[in-house]
Write a protein that holds these residues in place. Structure first.
Motif, PDB file in Angstrom:
ATOM      1  N   PHE C  28       1.299  -1.493   0.087  1.00 44.22           N
ATOM      2  CA  PHE C  28      -0.107  -0.617  -0.098  1.00 44.22           C
ATOM      3  C   PHE C  28       0.749   1.472   0.047  1.00 44.22           C
ATOM      4  O   PHE C  28       1.437   1.408   0.832  1.00 44.22           O
ATOM      5  N   VAL C  33      -4.966   1.449  -3.175  1.00 46.45           N
ATOM      6  CA  VAL C  33      -6.049   0.951  -1.793  1.00 46.45           C
ATOM      7  C   VAL C  33      -6.607  -0.360  -2.539  1.00 46.45           C
ATOM      8  O   VAL C  33      -7.096  -1.399  -2.238  1.00 46.45           O
ATOM      9  N   ALA C  34      -7.241  -0.280  -3.720  1.00 55.08           N
ATOM     10  CA  ALA C  34      -8.039  -1.428  -4.569  1.00 55.08           C
ATOM     11  C   ALA C  34      -6.552  -2.459  -5.288  1.00 55.08           C
ATOM     12  O   ALA C  34      -6.996  -3.272  -5.028  1.00 55.08           O
ATOM     13  N   ASN C  35      -5.886  -2.421  -5.175  1.00 53.59           N
ATOM     14  CA  ASN C  35      -4.764  -3.602  -5.389  1.00 53.59           C
ATOM     15  C   ASN C  35      -4.183  -3.868  -4.428  1.00 53.59           C
ATOM     16  O   ASN C  35      -3.460  -5.145  -4.191  1.00 53.59           O
ATOM     17  N   ALA C  36      -3.531  -3.076  -3.773  1.00 57.73           N
ATOM     18  CA  ALA C  36      -2.645  -2.723  -2.261  1.00 57.73           C
ATOM     19  C   ALA C  36      -2.743  -3.964  -1.504  1.00 57.73           C
ATOM     20  O   ALA C  36      -4.368  -4.103  -1.709  1.00 57.73           O
ATOM     21  N   THR C  37      -2.666  -4.915  -0.846  1.00 61.46           N
ATOM     22  CA  THR C  37      -2.526  -6.171  -0.642  1.00 61.46           C
ATOM     23  C   THR C  37      -2.284  -5.957   0.814  1.00 61.46           C
ATOM     24  O   THR C  37      -2.190  -7.273   1.774  1.00 61.46           O
ATOM     25  N   ALA C  38      -0.715  -5.039   1.107  1.00 58.59           N
ATOM     26  CA  ALA C  38      -0.584  -5.424   2.403  1.00 58.59           C
ATOM     27  C   ALA C  38       0.183  -3.726   2.831  1.00 58.59           C
ATOM     28  O   ALA C  38       0.393  -2.712   2.213  1.00 58.59           O
ATOM     29  N   ALA C  39       0.331  -3.532   4.192  1.00 57.69           N
ATOM     30  CA  ALA C  39       0.356  -1.697   4.713  1.00 57.69           C
ATOM     31  C   ALA C  39       1.314  -1.911   5.962  1.00 57.69           C
ATOM     32  O   ALA C  39       1.277  -3.116   6.436  1.00 57.69           O
ATOM     33  N   THR C  40       2.395  -1.259   6.019  1.00 54.28           N
ATOM     34  CA  THR C  40       3.078  -0.653   7.184  1.00 54.28           C
ATOM     35  C   THR C  40       2.342  -0.540   7.743  1.00 54.28           C
ATOM     36  O   THR C  40       1.958   0.261   8.355  1.00 54.28           O
ATOM     37  N   PHE C  60       0.084  -7.881   6.075  1.00 52.02           N
ATOM     38  CA  PHE C  60      -0.672  -8.401   4.944  1.00 52.02           C
ATOM     39  C   PHE C  60      -1.608 -10.028   4.467  1.00 52.02           C
ATOM     40  O   PHE C  60      -2.150 -10.546   5.994  1.00 52.02           O
ATOM     41  N   ASP C  61      -2.014  -8.808   3.340  1.00 44.95           N
ATOM     42  CA  ASP C  61      -3.634 -10.431   3.201  1.00 44.95           C
ATOM     43  C   ASP C  61      -3.394 -10.798   1.714  1.00 44.95           C
ATOM     44  O   ASP C  61      -3.973  -9.894   0.839  1.00 44.95           O
TER      45      ASP C  61
END
Lengths: 165, 165, 165
Positions: C28, C33-40, C60-61
């Motif tokens: 991310f 937002v539409a494509n992201a699967t993980a965030a710090t 992550f997801d």
């Protein structure tokens, strides 16, 4: 007290294999990159729930030696994290890997559990292993050897493998 | 659907031992230190990846009782953490220990896994244990009993030990 | 090198079941937002202990597919977290669940361990499972397939179940 039936056949006092290591943690304070082995990643002073650093979270890549001297040759690394989680005393929760890459051992031992720091010794679970420790299970017993403020911790880890025989 | 061969011999519907506990979590809001059992350590509102608190991380030391009343006597503690991890619904990932120190049980049960909160029940793994729960393995089934906004959660944990016999 | 006695009977090269999956992670970046699967969730650039993001933590997801194309149909999700934990190279520690909800499989596989990213392959522990993977244990072997800066990671996960027979 009650216990699980298989406790009778798998005796934690008679493990099939045992490795005793000493974990040395030097906290990063901003100016000690060369020596530091661990750093706070959240809530350095806790988040206000009590006075025992509830929520303070540390990532570590600590040296492991076979005796209680920081200057002894490292035989493995302990890589993982812990956080403080009680408001009335110091208490932590750990998940980490012991990583070996020596002539004696290659592989990892994976450990998680509660560290009730007020107890003289406390047991965490060995939940798996890889390489020479393939499919390991058992107990890792922590015993605090030395604490120097918030800067240096030394913990004995007595890892007992309890093989299904 | 496919399954592992040993599923036939270890039946989750016929565990060798079972403990049902109720987990009570009271979130710390800044002014409720006396009652709070859990606190946010990262991303209180999520980090912008969707509207379901993706990344919000909570450390807890929650009370466990044997029935669904918060006022019942605590029989153990649940110590660990979880984070929200989906952008399209509420979903969490947990790792924690059930810590017993009573006349009935002494020891810990170590648990980790996904909490798909939209499901009526969801199973996490018992990955190890210590003391009276030495070498425990099995399933912990979560069922949400009560949610009061972001302040109070009550979850039934049905812990089923599946001994290798 | 030394090894545990049961290594002789449980052979990681002859698992009783094997599932190979490809993990796709899109970080991310604030506007995806539409494509992201993980965030710090902590320390986006590390916390100053070396130059390899020590302490950076990601939830992550991620999508799992059966081949190495991001566009292939997802067959499961990988939900969990990792953090970087070395000051001298990129190295991470993971804990997560593989979550299946398809006609072929329903259930979860729980995994934890060290990801020594400099190695061609590295083994983590399968510490438990639920549903069709009830009481699973074994090894998950990671092999990095593709890295595009800090934005996209593709990792092959070769999950080998080693049943106690």
């Amino acid at each position: 007290s009650s216990s699980l039936a298989h406790k009778k056949t798998l005796n934690p006092r008679k493990p099939c294999k045992r490795i005793v290591l000493y974990y040395h943690e030097i906290m990063f304070k901003g100016d000690n990159v060369a020596n530091a082995t661990a750093a706070t990643i959240a809530n350095p002073d806790g988040n206000g729930l009590g006075n025992f650093k509830f929520g303070k979270t540390v990532v570590f890549d600590d040296t492991l030696t076979t005796d209680n001297s920081l200057l002894s040759p490292p035989v493995a690394r302990a890589q993982g994290f812990y956080f403080y989680d009680m408001k009335t005393t110091y208490n932590a929760w750990f998940a980490f890997s012991l990583v070996f890459n020596s002539t004696q051992y290659k592989g990892t031992i994976n450990i998680m559990g509660a560290d009730m720091m007020d107890e003289d010794t406390r047991d965490l679970s060995v939940v798996g292993g890889t390489g020479d420790f393939f499919m390991a299970r058992g107990i890792a017993t922590f015993r605090t050897e030395e604490v120097e403020g918030a800067d240096y911790f030394q913990v004995q880890m007595d890892v007992k493998f309890c093989c299904p025989t």
